[in-house]
Design an enzyme around this catalytic site. Structure first.
Site, mmCIF file in Angstrom:
data_model
loop_
_atom_site.group_PDB
_atom_site.id
_atom_site.type_symbol
_atom_site.label_atom_id
_atom_site.label_comp_id
_atom_site.label_asym_id
_atom_site.label_seq_id
_atom_site.Cartn_x
_atom_site.Cartn_y
_atom_site.Cartn_z
ATOM 1 N N PRO A 125 0.816 -1.224 0.000
ATOM 2 C CA PRO A 125 0.000 0.000 0.000
ATOM 3 C C PRO A 125 0.850 1.275 0.000
ATOM 4 O O PRO A 125 0.533 2.247 -0.691
ATOM 5 C CB PRO A 125 -0.822 -0.114 1.284
ATOM 6 N N TYR A 126 1.931 1.254 0.754
ATOM 7 C CA TYR A 126 2.831 2.405 0.812
ATOM 8 C C TYR A 126 3.480 2.663 -0.538
ATOM 9 O O TYR A 126 3.514 3.801 -1.020
ATOM 10 C CB TYR A 126 3.894 2.137 1.878
ATOM 11 N N LEU A 127 3.984 1.611 -1.165
ATOM 12 C CA LEU A 127 4.664 1.765 -2.451
ATOM 13 C C LEU A 127 3.697 2.178 -3.560
ATOM 14 O O LEU A 127 4.057 2.971 -4.435
ATOM 15 C CB LEU A 127 5.386 0.473 -2.826
ATOM 16 N N LYS A 130 3.017 5.920 -3.021
ATOM 17 C CA LYS A 130 4.158 6.726 -3.468
ATOM 18 C C LYS A 130 4.272 6.711 -4.990
ATOM 19 O O LYS A 130 4.572 7.743 -5.603
ATOM 20 C CB LYS A 130 5.446 6.200 -2.830
#
Length: 215
Positions: A125-127, A130
């Site tokens: 989810p973070y990648l 970003k």
């Protein structure tokens, strides 16, 4: 330049404020809580403004010449905060910058964003957030630079980096101090050869000047 630091109370953001204070630029730190104001002033912020990435924070852009977006939801939150802060917060910052005529925009991203599917379920989810934020920034008219560091450490500033515009073949056993990342975010502000560029960075053997000259 008067530089708005979004995410100024984060681990990298606090170091960015200190780097700006030691440079020819002025730091305007954006924080979410009143109790964070005095600490940021002690670190060297010329001014501290209150702003919440999950709300309207357009007023923070008044009188600003450049933006360093170093905000992140942190490892203790869920995918919902990652979307609203790392992605939507970034997109709103881009829009406010365009509306206010702020052309220079430096974004702290991450290695692994070119292919979030390879990052594992926890990091995905973070990648994704970003990656989409980076892609959105590239569609704007802003003079952007996207900096994608590898694993972050709390080691002291080394002043030595390795930069790759294509991406590193291996990240194993490699990292970069947060202090170096913060210094680099400030360094690129007035480096025209980094405009409209995206690059990965790790601790290495080159000086900042030599590393950035390779872009």
């Amino acid at each position: 330049m008067k530089v708005l630091v979004i995410g100024a109370n984060g681990q990298v953001g606090r170091r960015v404020v200190q780097e700006l204070a030691a440079s020819q630029h002025e730091a305007v730190a954006m924080v979410r809580k009143e109790e964070q104001v005095n600490h940021l002033k002690e670190l060297g912020a010329e001014n501290v403004v209150l702003g919440d990435l999950e709300k309207d924070f357009s007023e923070a852009f008044e009188g600003i010449d450049a933006v360093i977006f170093a905000a992140g939801s942190g490892g203790s939150t869920g995918a919902d905060k990652t979307l609203t802060i790392d992605l939507w917060g970034s997109v709103k910052a881009m829009r406010y910058a365009e509306e206010k005529g702020v052309k220079r925009f430096v974004q702290l991203s991450s290695v692994g964003t070119p292919d979030p599917d390879q990052g594992g379920e926890k990091m995905k989810p973070y990648l994704v957030a970003k990656r989409v934020a980076d892609d959105m920034l590239k569609t704007t008219d802003l003079d952007y630079t996207i900096v994608r560091p590898g694993a972050l450490s709390n080691d002291g500033k080394s002043g030595k980096i390795e930069v790759s515009a294509e991406g590193f073949a291996s990240l194993k056993d490699r990292s970069i101090p947060r202090a170096d990342v913060a210094a680099l975010l400030v360094k690129v502000l007035d480096q025209p050869n980094t405009y409209h560029k995206t690059f990965e960075v790790l601790q290495g053997q080159a000086s900042f000047d030599d590393g950035l000259a390779s872009l």
